[in-house]
Design an enzyme around this catalytic site. Structure first.
Site: not given
Length: 488
Positions: A228, A230, A235, A408, A413
């Site tokens: 899942h 990405k 380089d 996501k 704080d």
């Protein structure tokens, strides 16, 4: 009184003995797995009640990390100077983590120590970091970096489509191969199943791009364990990680939505090397080719600016569920607020209790989720039942409106934050291969919190009172979906 002795054909006795042996074997095996009592009882129920179906489901979803672990493989792949640099990095980590704790991050550095202990996630210091909100920021940026690549382009995505956008990307990648750049792509065949044309893959391969599916679907024993992630690494010096895949729908949004809301990140510096390690490991597991060579892991060139980042990866072959632990730890470390974004909200007991405890203690806990998706999925329905639990404990649950919501992120704080591929659901924490970046930087965290505040303007609050007034069939469907939470 006369007693009647019941007898039967010999085959019936043999079948009875086999059934008893099967039941005893299953019971002993499951008990020795030392799972939670609820999980053990649930699997025993399925395996004993419907043995053929139960065995099939267990083969797909039930096995622990021991079935997949490749502990020690990574070190064996490294040689020469790269192995020496890796050893030096590992030896320096305790001192690096101590220095982080002595700076403005303070006690929040305990998160870094935990992630080092559980996931061997090295803390990197010399990084330049950028937040990329939505595909319109990410895609032009990554295409620009691909154009300037001089040695290698490594791309790892859950979804890779064959559409107008990726056709142009494919042409560019073939041009880079013609100029002497090595191009490698791993895509997940499950995530890309309905959107990737094999003719597209064939064209790229014919042009010299090495493009392969990670864990083909005919490998039934790993069917449920999907990549899942990405990730892109250029380089060995520039890397991308977050929630955006490679598909045109991220620019326009799925049907029924005004667009696609997501968060990605670009990092230049030391943190690119752990992301390169993630790609190289999955590439080796898929093709057998060893990319752990010095030319793919270049020495650091520029030591400034100093943004501390940990690359945290987890999957079904991880001994510790480090990403889930990071969420629990961030809730435990928080003193004022936690802002969390995820399309789904499907919690196990540990994260549920941590979130409710923080809210009941008076912290400002806000969770932003997608009320529906571009596809039919029980995960959205199950999320509503967890939203109800959280709202009753004082968590502010926000439902994003208009565009499809896919970010996501976590902010704590105004001090530390996380951007990655992992949803807040049990599948992302235990079944999928996921990678999150944890950033120990106040300025970046404030920037991400400002983006959260903008997103809040597109949300409506989840109301527990309104939810319980919904029709019983609707709430029953949500609760039925919740029963499948470990697999959603």
């Amino acid at each position: 009184m006369d007693f009647v002795q019941l007898t039967g054909p010999p085959w019936l006795s043999a079948v009875t003995v086999l059934v008893v042996l099967y039941a005893l074997s299953v019971a002993v095996f499951m008990i020795l797995e030392n799972r939670s009592p609820q999980s053990t009882i649930a699997w025993l129920f399925v395996l004993l009640l419907v043995p053929p179906v139960g065995l099939f489901l267990y083969a797909l979803f039930g096995r622990s990390w021991h079935a997949f672990s490749r502990k020690g493989t990574l070190r064996k792949l490294m040689h020469g100077d790269l192995a020496a640099r890796s050893t030096r990095l590992l030896e320096e980590q305790p001192i690096t983590l101590e220095k982080l704790a002595e700076g403005p991050i303070g006690d929040y550095a305990r998160l870094g120590a935990m992630l080092w202990a559980s996931a061997r996630a090295p803390l990197t210091l010399s990084n330049h970091f950028e937040i990329l909100q939505d595909a319109r920021e990410k895609y032009p940026r990554i295409i620009s970096d691909i154009r300037t690549a001089s040695q290698s382009i490594h791309l790892l995505y859950y979804e890779w489509a064959s559409d107008a956008f990726t056709e142009e990307v494919g042409k560019l990648l073939i041009e880079k191969v013609d100029s002497g750049v090595e191009v490698r792509i791993l895509y997940d065949p499950f995530g890309s199943f309905w959107m990737l044309d094999y003719a597209y893959v064939s064209r790229l391969r014919a042009g010299g791009v090495r493009m392969f599916p990670f864990s083909p679907l005919y490998h039934l024993h790993t069917l449920s364990y999907r990549n899942h992630r990405k990730i892109a690494v250029i380089d060995g010096e520039i890397a991308y990680s977050g929630g955006l895949n490679m598909t045109e729908k991220h620019l326009s949004g799925p049907d029924g939505f005004s667009g696609w809301r997501d968060t990605h990140s670009r990092v230049a510096g030391e943190a690119a090397l752990p992301l390169q390690t993630v790609f190289a490991t999955m590439w080796h597991n898929t093709t057998g080719e060893n990319l752990f060579q010095d030319r793919y892991f270049p020495e650091e060139r520029d030591a400034a600016p100093r943004v501390p980042i940990q690359v945290v990866s987890a999957g079904p072959d991880s001994e510790w569920k480090a990403i889930r632990q990071s969420y629990v730890a961030m809730l435990g470390l928080a003193r004022r607020h936690v802002y969390l974004q995820s399309p789904f909200l499907i919690l196990d007991d540990s994260l549920s209790e941590a979130m409710k405890t923080a809210a009941l203690a008076g912290l400002d806990i806000r969770v932003m989720i997608a009320p529906r998706g571009g596809e039919i999925s029980p995960a959205y329905r199950a999320s509503m039942t967890y939203a109800l639990d959280m709202a009753r404990a004082g968590v502010t649950v926000l439902l994003y409106q208009g565009a499809y919501f896919h970010s996501k992120t976590v902010c704590v704080d105004s001090t530390i934050c996380s951007i990655g591929s992992a949803n807040v659901d049990i599948r992302s924490f235990t079944i999928n291969y996921e990678t999150n970046l944890v950033i120990y930087d106040e300025a970046i965290t404030r920037e991400l919190e400002a983006d959260f505040a903008v997103d809040e303007q597109h949300c409506v609050p989840f109301s527990a009172d309104e939810y319980v007034r919904r029709p019983v069939p609707s709430r029953l469907a949500d609760s039925m979906a919740r029963l499948c939470s470990p697999l959603l």
